[in-house]
Scaffold this active site. Structure first.
Site, PDB file in Angstrom:
ATOM      1  N   CYS A  88       2.061  -0.519   3.322  1.00  0.00           N
ATOM      2  CA  CYS A  88       0.912  -0.050   2.522  1.00  0.00           C
ATOM      3  C   CYS A  88      -0.280   0.340   3.394  1.00  0.00           C
ATOM      4  O   CYS A  88      -1.172   1.065   2.948  1.00  0.00           O
ATOM      5  CB  CYS A  88       0.500  -1.125   1.531  1.00  0.00           C
ATOM      6  N   HIS A 228      -6.162  -0.312  -1.444  1.00  0.00           N
ATOM      7  CA  HIS A 228      -4.739  -0.110  -1.730  1.00  0.00           C
ATOM      8  C   HIS A 228      -4.477  -0.699  -3.113  1.00  0.00           C
ATOM      9  O   HIS A 228      -4.943  -1.793  -3.444  1.00  0.00           O
ATOM     10  CB  HIS A 228      -3.908  -0.830  -0.665  1.00  0.00           C
ATOM     11  N   ASN A 258       2.231   0.299  -7.559  1.00  0.00           N
ATOM     12  CA  ASN A 258       2.027   0.181  -6.110  1.00  0.00           C
ATOM     13  C   ASN A 258       2.858   1.263  -5.416  1.00  0.00           C
ATOM     14  O   ASN A 258       4.088   1.207  -5.421  1.00  0.00           O
ATOM     15  CB  ASN A 258       2.458  -1.223  -5.664  1.00  0.00           C
TER      16      ASN A 258
END
Ligand code: ACO
Length: 301
Positions: A88, A228, A258
């Site tokens: 990420c 994020h 996500n």
């Protein structure tokens, strides 16, 4: 498919929808779409790009790099192109590397992409992960200028002692693909979510504080925090610790879930297009993911 509910997913993650790519396309295809938009908005030709960096953990294939496949699709050659495996944090690692090359005047235009097809590595029988991940891509075109604004600082970190928390165990040199690894579903993402959650809240809080301190500005001076999009509760907990109000946080996890390395550039793009970022605003980008890795960038827009 699994024993879950909309209520659990909404309450525990904030996710309402996700995007899953059609099986006929791969990561470099969505990276290409995002890149074309970035190149068009930057008003340059693809042939002017001096370097391509792609943050991804779900590339088209283990090799060659998805950045090279993207380069081919963009119709350009003879420039460096490489992937970053920082999960990420991949896009912000890319921004940090690109910033160094631009500030040292080694490159004029660098294309930084975050692109993921996590759906291809999701075990749809594992309720602890299959309700979270989505597909997506975002891209940014970086260049230098003589003024003081722009990227003020970047901060990249990792701690491999936590490498067991999020991983795809098989398909690499440690556990090459075999009938056994396929049967045991070891080519899918495994995540110890709750442990990761606790470390993420603590680490991201310190990361944002350190980034602000490094630049001598306060949380109150920030116009927008672009985190994020891993979990709404992580984002809110970090914001609360720093005393940042909800209206100064970019949140779109409800639409995309996500998307790992793609989440920060997608959120940044939506913030720009919706007019949430104005010239001279202080914008802080931050991310946290497998590795463990974490990264931030402070930008004066
Ligand atoms: N539906 C219903 N119940 C579920 C589900 C589900 N989909 N998943 C887990 N549960 C259950 C568990 O079995 C557990 O039940 P129990 O109490 O009876 O044992 C209960 O819900 C709570 O489980 P937790 O794992 O403690 O749930 P948590 O509140 O931690 O939420 C989540 C899980 C959403 C995964 C959260 O931990 C999280 O977001 N973690 C961080 C993820 C992250 O930031 N990853 C880094 C980036 S990803 C990357 O790098 C690729």
């Amino acid at each position: 498919m699994v024993d879950t509910s909309d209520e659990w997913i909404t309450e525990r993650t904030g996710i309402k929808e996700r995007r899953i790519a059609d099986s006929s396309i791969s990561t470099s295809d969505i990276a290409l779409e995002a890149s074309k938009k970035a190149i068009k908005d930057a008003g340059i030709k693809a042939s002017e790009i001096s370097m391509i960096i792609v943050g991804t953990i779900t590339g088209d294939m283990p090799m060659p790099a998805t950045a090279c496949l993207l380069q081919k699709k963009l119709g350009i050659k003879d420039i460096p192109a490489f992937d970053i495996n920082a999960a990420c944090s991949g896009f912000l690692y890319g921004i940090s590397i690109a910033d160094g090359f631009i500030k040292s005047k080694s490159c004029k235009y660098i294309l930084v992409v975050g692109a993921e097809m996590l759906s291809r590595f999701t075990d749809w029988k594992d309720r602890t992960t299959c309700v979270i991940f989505g597909d997506g891509a975002g891209a940014a075109l970086l260049t230098g200028h003589n003024g003081k604004d722009g990227i003020l600082s970047t901060h990249i970190h990792a701690d491999g002692n936590f490498s067991d928390l999020i991983k795809i165990p098989a398909g690499g040199s440690q556990k090459p693909t075999s009938e056994l690894t396929v049967r045991e579903r070891m080519h899918f993402i495994k995540m110890k979510g709750n442990e990761t959650f606790k470390i993420a809240v603590k680490t991201l809080g310190s990361l944002v504080e350190d980034t602000l301190k490094h630049n001598g500005i306060t949380a109150q001076q920030l116009s927008l925090l672009i985190p994020h999009q891993a979990n709404k509760r992580i984002i809110s907990a970090v914001a609360e610790r720093l005393g940042i109000s909800e209206d100064k946080i970019m949140m779109n996890i409800e639409k995309y879930g996500n998307t790992s390395a793609a989440s920060v550039p997608i959120a940044l793009d939506e913030a720009v297009r919706s007019g949430r970022i104005k010239p001279k605003d202080y914008i802080l980008l931050e991310a946290f993911g497998a590795g463990l890795t974490w990264a931030s960038a402070l930008i004066r827009w």
